[in-house]
Design a protein around this motif. Sequence first.
Motif, mmCIF file in Angstrom:
data_model
loop_
_atom_site.group_PDB
_atom_site.id
_atom_site.type_symbol
_atom_site.label_atom_id
_atom_site.label_comp_id
_atom_site.label_asym_id
_atom_site.label_seq_id
_atom_site.Cartn_x
_atom_site.Cartn_y
_atom_site.Cartn_z
ATOM 1 N N LYS A 3 -30.218 -13.996 -2.395
ATOM 2 C CA LYS A 3 -31.596 -14.086 -1.901
ATOM 3 C C LYS A 3 -31.716 -13.064 -0.769
ATOM 4 O O LYS A 3 -31.032 -13.205 0.259
ATOM 5 C CB LYS A 3 -31.818 -15.516 -1.394
ATOM 6 C CG LYS A 3 -33.229 -15.827 -1.040
ATOM 7 C CD LYS A 3 -33.327 -17.320 -0.723
ATOM 8 C CE LYS A 3 -34.666 -17.651 -0.131
ATOM 9 N NZ LYS A 3 -34.728 -19.061 0.292
ATOM 10 N N TYR A 45 -31.419 -16.648 4.173
ATOM 11 C CA TYR A 45 -31.178 -15.566 3.210
ATOM 12 C C TYR A 45 -29.690 -15.204 3.178
ATOM 13 O O TYR A 45 -28.996 -15.312 4.194
ATOM 14 C CB TYR A 45 -31.984 -14.317 3.625
ATOM 15 C CG TYR A 45 -33.466 -14.612 3.712
ATOM 16 C CD1 TYR A 45 -34.271 -14.593 2.584
ATOM 17 C CD2 TYR A 45 -34.048 -14.948 4.939
ATOM 18 C CE1 TYR A 45 -35.622 -14.897 2.661
ATOM 19 C CE2 TYR A 45 -35.394 -15.259 5.027
ATOM 20 C CZ TYR A 45 -36.174 -15.233 3.884
ATOM 21 O OH TYR A 45 -37.516 -15.544 3.964
ATOM 22 N N PHE A 102 -37.507 -10.956 -1.345
ATOM 23 C CA PHE A 102 -38.672 -11.316 -0.535
ATOM 24 C C PHE A 102 -38.934 -10.109 0.352
ATOM 25 O O PHE A 102 -38.028 -9.668 1.067
ATOM 26 C CB PHE A 102 -38.378 -12.556 0.316
ATOM 27 C CG PHE A 102 -38.138 -13.783 -0.524
ATOM 28 C CD1 PHE A 102 -36.941 -13.942 -1.216
ATOM 29 C CD2 PHE A 102 -39.112 -14.755 -0.648
ATOM 30 C CE1 PHE A 102 -36.730 -15.049 -2.030
ATOM 31 C CE2 PHE A 102 -38.911 -15.867 -1.448
ATOM 32 C CZ PHE A 102 -37.717 -16.018 -2.146
ATOM 33 N N GLN A 140 -39.112 -19.308 4.012
ATOM 34 C CA GLN A 140 -38.267 -19.045 2.828
ATOM 35 C C GLN A 140 -36.785 -18.950 3.189
ATOM 36 O O GLN A 140 -35.954 -18.763 2.305
ATOM 37 C CB GLN A 140 -38.696 -17.732 2.151
ATOM 38 C CG GLN A 140 -40.108 -17.730 1.628
ATOM 39 C CD GLN A 140 -40.284 -18.645 0.412
ATOM 40 O OE1 GLN A 140 -39.318 -19.069 -0.211
ATOM 41 N NE2 GLN A 140 -41.529 -18.968 0.102
ATOM 42 N N TYR A 190 -41.252 -11.223 -4.202
ATOM 43 C CA TYR A 190 -42.261 -12.026 -3.507
ATOM 44 C C TYR A 190 -42.763 -11.195 -2.340
ATOM 45 O O TYR A 190 -41.957 -10.697 -1.545
ATOM 46 C CB TYR A 190 -41.642 -13.334 -2.998
ATOM 47 C CG TYR A 190 -41.095 -14.186 -4.113
ATOM 48 C CD1 TYR A 190 -41.912 -15.064 -4.810
ATOM 49 C CD2 TYR A 190 -39.758 -14.083 -4.497
ATOM 50 C CE1 TYR A 190 -41.410 -15.834 -5.864
ATOM 51 C CE2 TYR A 190 -39.242 -14.837 -5.550
ATOM 52 C CZ TYR A 190 -40.082 -15.705 -6.217
ATOM 53 O OH TYR A 190 -39.583 -16.460 -7.269
#
Length: 218
Positions: A86, A149, A109, A146, A133
Amino acid sequence: MRVLTDDYKHRGLRKALVKTIQKKGIKDESVLQAIGAVPRHFFFDPAFLEHAYEDKAFPIGEGQTISQPYTVAFQTELLKVKPNDKVLEIGTGSGYQACVLLEIGAAVFTIEYNRSLYELTKRKLPSMGYTPYFMHGDGSKGWKSQSPYDKILVTAGAPNVPSALTAQLNDGGILVIPVGNDKKQRMLRVTRKGDKLFKEEFNYFSFVPLLGEQGWNK
Ligand code: SAM
């Protein structure tokens, strides 16, 4: 709407670009493959097509520059990206770096501060088959809702390492960020291990400034 084609000529030019960055020291096979896969000419006006596969940054409108492929490869290699990582990217810009991360198999992201750039890239990337995203806002504060990471990549020059970003890293997570003044910045890799942060220093680069609360505050 412009029809995007990727033919043998473009693929040949990409192969040559991969060889160039390999000669400059990039070794990670997944990074080389990703640079070899992203159709960089899709980011260029047809009038400047011959520049698309040069190892150079290039202005592509809206006051925007597409990053030099070597710089993108260098930062991506330092980040040690693995499939399914991520990844938070600060500074979407053209979206080229986000495409490279997606090609490696990361969930991406990406945050852009400039609204028109955000709008432009948010429209463009899905038309090329790339779906990170997107967020419009001040990425120097990260994207807390979010977090955490596995990896965070900053593609603008910061005055310091923003504490908001290291706070959003997983245990074992890595932040790659250029830190320095407005002319040159040193590439840093910060690795979180529990509550401790380990910093490594690499070459100097020249990026546009990271703005915002934990950036240059402009
Ligand atoms: N990664 C981009 C690419 O692949 O084309 C290149 C990024 S460009 C060198 C730096 C970008 O960072 C610019 O688009 C700039 O607007 C953006 N930026 C600057 N400060 C920012 C901030 N605080 N949050 C998010 N984006 C920021």
